[in-house]
Scaffold this active site. Structure first.
Site, short mmCIF file in Angstrom:
data_model
loop_
_atom_site.label_atom_id
_atom_site.label_comp_id
_atom_site.label_asym_id
_atom_site.label_seq_id
_atom_site.Cartn_x
_atom_site.Cartn_y
_atom_site.Cartn_z
N GLU A 29 0.82 -1.21 0.00
CA GLU A 29 0.00 0.00 0.00
C GLU A 29 0.85 1.26 0.00
OE1 GLU A 29 -3.07 0.33 -0.55
OE2 GLU A 29 -3.62 -1.78 -0.50
N CYS B 125 -14.09 2.81 -13.19
CA CYS B 125 -14.57 4.16 -12.92
C CYS B 125 -13.38 5.12 -12.87
CB CYS B 125 -15.35 4.19 -11.60
SG CYS B 125 -16.29 5.70 -11.31
N CYS C 132 -18.70 2.95 -18.02
CA CYS C 132 -19.96 2.79 -17.27
C CYS C 132 -20.71 1.52 -17.67
CB CYS C 132 -20.84 4.01 -17.46
SG CYS C 132 -20.09 5.54 -16.84
N CYS D 167 -25.73 4.52 -9.82
CA CYS D 167 -24.92 5.72 -10.01
C CYS D 167 -25.78 6.92 -10.38
CB CYS D 167 -23.86 5.47 -11.09
SG CYS D 167 -22.74 6.86 -11.33
#
Length: 532
Positions: free
Chosen positions: A152, A303, A310, A319
Site C-alpha cells: 500500500e 470508474c 460505465c 450511479c
C-alpha cells in the site's frame, strides 16, 4: 370525517338540516388532538441511525422509559414537545439506504471475485481462529499485515505495473518485519530508487524499527496503527481491513471518485469527510478487506478519472451521476438537451493543482582520474571514480546520493558564471580547488534537463568535469564537510548498478551519451588526419 351538513356523535354521522356549533367544536377538538399526537409520534420516530444498517425499520417502543415519557407528555405536552425537537436527528440526504448498501455490496463483491487482478500482495483473507490454530493464525495475520503495509505504501502515487517488480524484490530481501528492521537507510533507499517519494521508504524503515523495539507485535486496529510513524488513515484502514478483517473504510482517490459519482457529490475531493462516512456505510462486515479492494479496483480499472467504462460497471444502476448524465434527473426535467449537459466525469469536482515553482541548478558529473596523461575519451578505467554527495536528512530527497550541484537564483545562460558558482561550491564544501590542487583534463557543458517533482520543476544545466588531483585523491575532500558520511567515490561499474534516483540516473546517462558521441567524432577526425 363528515362532510359539511352532517353532525358527529360517537363516531357516527347523521344528517341534519344545517351546521351545528357543537358539531363544529367537536370536530375541531378531535382533529387538533389527533394532529398533536401525530406530530409527537413523528418527532419520536424521525431519529435516524448514523449507519443505515444500524437499526431495523422503525417499531413502537414498549420500554418503561417510553411509558414514563408518555406519562410526562400528558402532564406537560408543550415542554416535552420542545425537548423532542432538540433531540431530533435527521439523516443526511447523501446517506445510502439499507437497500442500496445491500445491492452495492453484493454486486461489487461478485464482480471482484470474477475480475480482480492477480497481484503478488493479494491472497485470501486470514482464516478464522479455531482454538488450536490461534497462534498460527495470528502469525499469518502479521505476515499478511506487513505485506499489505509494504504494497500500500508503494502504491501511493505510483502505478500498479511499476510497483510489482519493486514489491517482489523488496519481499525477497526483507520478507518479514524483523528483516526490514535490521536494514540500513541506505539499503532501503537503494531498493526504493526509481519509485519516487522517498519519504515513504524512510517511514517504512522507521515504522518497522519502532514496532520491533516495542516487542514486535504488529498493531491490529486503526487506532494502534495510526500511532506508527508514517501510517495515516488510508494505510491504517487498508491493513486493518485486509489483514485483520476489521470493517473499516479505506479512502483513497479511487474510492472518493466512485462514491462521489454514486451520490453525484460535486464536493472538493480533498475534503473527504463525507466520502469517508459514505465509504464506511458500504463496507461489508463479513468481507471488509475484499470489499475495500473491490472498491479501489473499480475506481482504478473501470470508474477512471477521465474515461469511465460505465457499461462495464457492476453498480452503474446505482450511479446518480450516470443517471443525471442521461438526462433522467427528475429534479431537472426542464433542462434542454445539450444545454449545461452533465457528464459522469464532472464528479468529483476538478481541483486546480498548485502552481509548480521553477528552480535552477548546475549539476557537475565529477570524474576523478589518477592517471596524469589519460586518454580523454576512454569509456572506463579501473582507476576512475565518480564523486557523489549525500543530501541532508531533511527536505527533498532526504539522505539520497547525487552528483554535486548548486542552486542558482535564476536561469543562468552564461556558462562562465555557472562555473564560478560551481568552483566556489566545490572549494567550500569539499576542499576541491579546481585552479590550484587539480589539473582539469576535461570540462564540457553536456546539455540541460528538467526534472519534474510534484511541486517543483528543477531546471538543471549539466556539466562534465574530469580532474586529476596533483597530490593524490587523499589530498582532496577536506572542506567544511570532512565527514565521509556526506560524500563517497564509486567506480563506473558501481554507479551503473547502485540505486540512484531517476534524476541522477538521467544525468549520468546524458554524460555517457555525450562521451560516446564525442568518442565517435574523435575517431573520425583521427581517420581523416591519417588519410591526409
Amino acid at each position: 370525517m363528515c362532510r359539511a351538513g352532517t353532525s358527529t356523535r360517537t363516531g357516527t354521522c347523521t344528517p341534519h338540516s344545517g351546521p351545528s356549533v357543537l358539531g363544529f367544536l367537536s370536530v375541531s377538538f378531535f382533529a387538533g388532538f389527533g394532529a398533536l399526537g401525530k406530530k409527537r409520534r413523528s418527532s419520536k420516530t424521525a431519529r435516524a441511525p448514523a449507519h443505515p444498517l444500524a437499526l431495523s425499520p422503525q417499531a413502537p417502543s414498549y420500554s418503561m422509559e417510553g411509558r414514563e415519557r408518555r406519562h410526562r407528555t400528558a402532564k406537560a405536552p408543550k415542554k416535552e414537545e420542545e425537548e423532542v425537537e432538540e433531540e431530533r436527528v435527521l439523516p443526511d440526504i447523501e446517506d445510502f439506504s439499507v437497500e442500496e448498501v445491500q445491492k452495492i455490496r453484493a454486486s461489487l463483491l461478485r464482480w471482484y471475485d470474477t475480475n480482480q487482478r492477480v497481484l503478488p500482495w493479494r491472497s485470501s483473507q486470514p482464516k478464522e481462529k479455531d482454538g488450536a490454530n490461534d497462534e498460527k493464525t495470528k502469525e499469518e495475520e502479521e505476515i499478511r499485515a506487513y505485506a499489505v503495509w509494504v504494497s500500500e505504501v508503494m502504491l501511493q502515487q505510483t502505478r500498479v505495473a511499476k510497483v510489482i517488480d519493486y514489491y517482489n524484490r523488496w519481499m525477497q530481501k526483507w520478507p518479514t518485519l524483523y528483516h526490514l528492521a535490521n536494514a540500513s537507510q541506505e539499503e532501503v533507499n537503494e531498493m526504493w530508487a526509481g519509485l519516487g517519494y522517498y519519504r515513504r521508504a524512510r517511514f517504512l524503515l522507521e515504522g518497522a524499527k519502532s514496532i520491533v523495539e516495542k516487542g514486535g507485535k504488529f498493531p491490529g486496529t486503526v487506532d494502534t496503527l495510526r500511532r506508527v510513524k508514517g501510517i495515516g488513515d488510508y494505510t491504517a484502514g487498508a491493513i486493518a481491513s485486509i489483514a485483520f478483517n476489521q470493517a473499516v473504510p479505506v479512502v483513497d482517490g479511487n474510492v472518493i471518485r466512485v462514491v462521489c459519482r454514486l451520490k453525484a457529490i460535486s464536493a472538493n475531493p480533498k475534503d473527504s469527510a463525507t466520502e469517508k462516512k459514505l465509504a464506511g456505510q458500504l463496507v461489508d462486515p463479513i468481507r471488509p478487506g475484499d470489499f475495500n479492494q473491490a472498491l479501489m479496483e473499480l475506481g482504478s480499472t473501470v470508474c477512471t478519472r477521465s474515461s469511465p467504462a460505465c457499461s462495464a460497471c457492476p453498480i452503474s444502476y446505482q450511479c446518480h451521476a450516470l443517471l443525471m448524465s442521461k438526462g433522467h434527473d427528475t429534479n431537472n426535467k426542464s433542462r434542454e438537451k445539450g444545454s449545461n449537459h452533465i457528464l459522469v466525469t464532472d464528479y468529483p469536482m476538478k481541483v486546480a493543482k498548485a502552481k509548480q515553482r521553477h528552480n535552477f541548478a548546475v549539476v557537475c558529473v565529477l570524474q576523478i582520474r589518477k592517471e596524469s596523461q589519460p586518454n580523454l575519451w576512454k569509456m572506463d578505467s579501473d582507476q576512475d571514480v565518480f564523486l557523489l554527495k549525500r543530501r541532508p536528512n531533511d527536505g527533498l530527497l532526504a539522505g539520497l546520493w547525487e552528483f554535486p550541484s548548486v542552486l542558482l537564483d535564476k536561469h543562468e545562460t552564461d556558462s562562465r558564471l555557472r562555473r564560478v558558482a560551481l568552483n566556489q561550491y566545490l572549494k567550500r564544501l569539499l576542499g576541491i580547488d579546481v585552479m590550484k590542487n587539480c589539473k582539469v583534463i576535461m570540462r564540457e557543458d553536456i546539455g540541460e534537463y528538467v526534472h519534474i517533482f510534484s511541486h517543483i520543476r528543477l531546471h538543471m544545466s549539466i556539466e562534465w568535469l574530469v580532474l586529476h588531483p596533483k597530490c593524490g585523491l587523499e589530498s582532496l575532500l577536506h572542506g567544511e564537510n570532512q565527514d565521509s558520511a556526506v560524500w563517497k567515490t564509486v567506480d563506473g561499474t558501481a554507479i551503473r548498478t547502485m540505486g540512484l534516483t531517476s534524476g541522477v540516473r538521467k544525468v549520468y546517462h546524458m554524460m555517457e551519451e555525450f562521451k560516446q558521441s564525442n568518442l565517435q567524432k574523435g575517431k573520425r577526425e583521427m581517420k581523416k588526419r591519417k588519410k591526409g
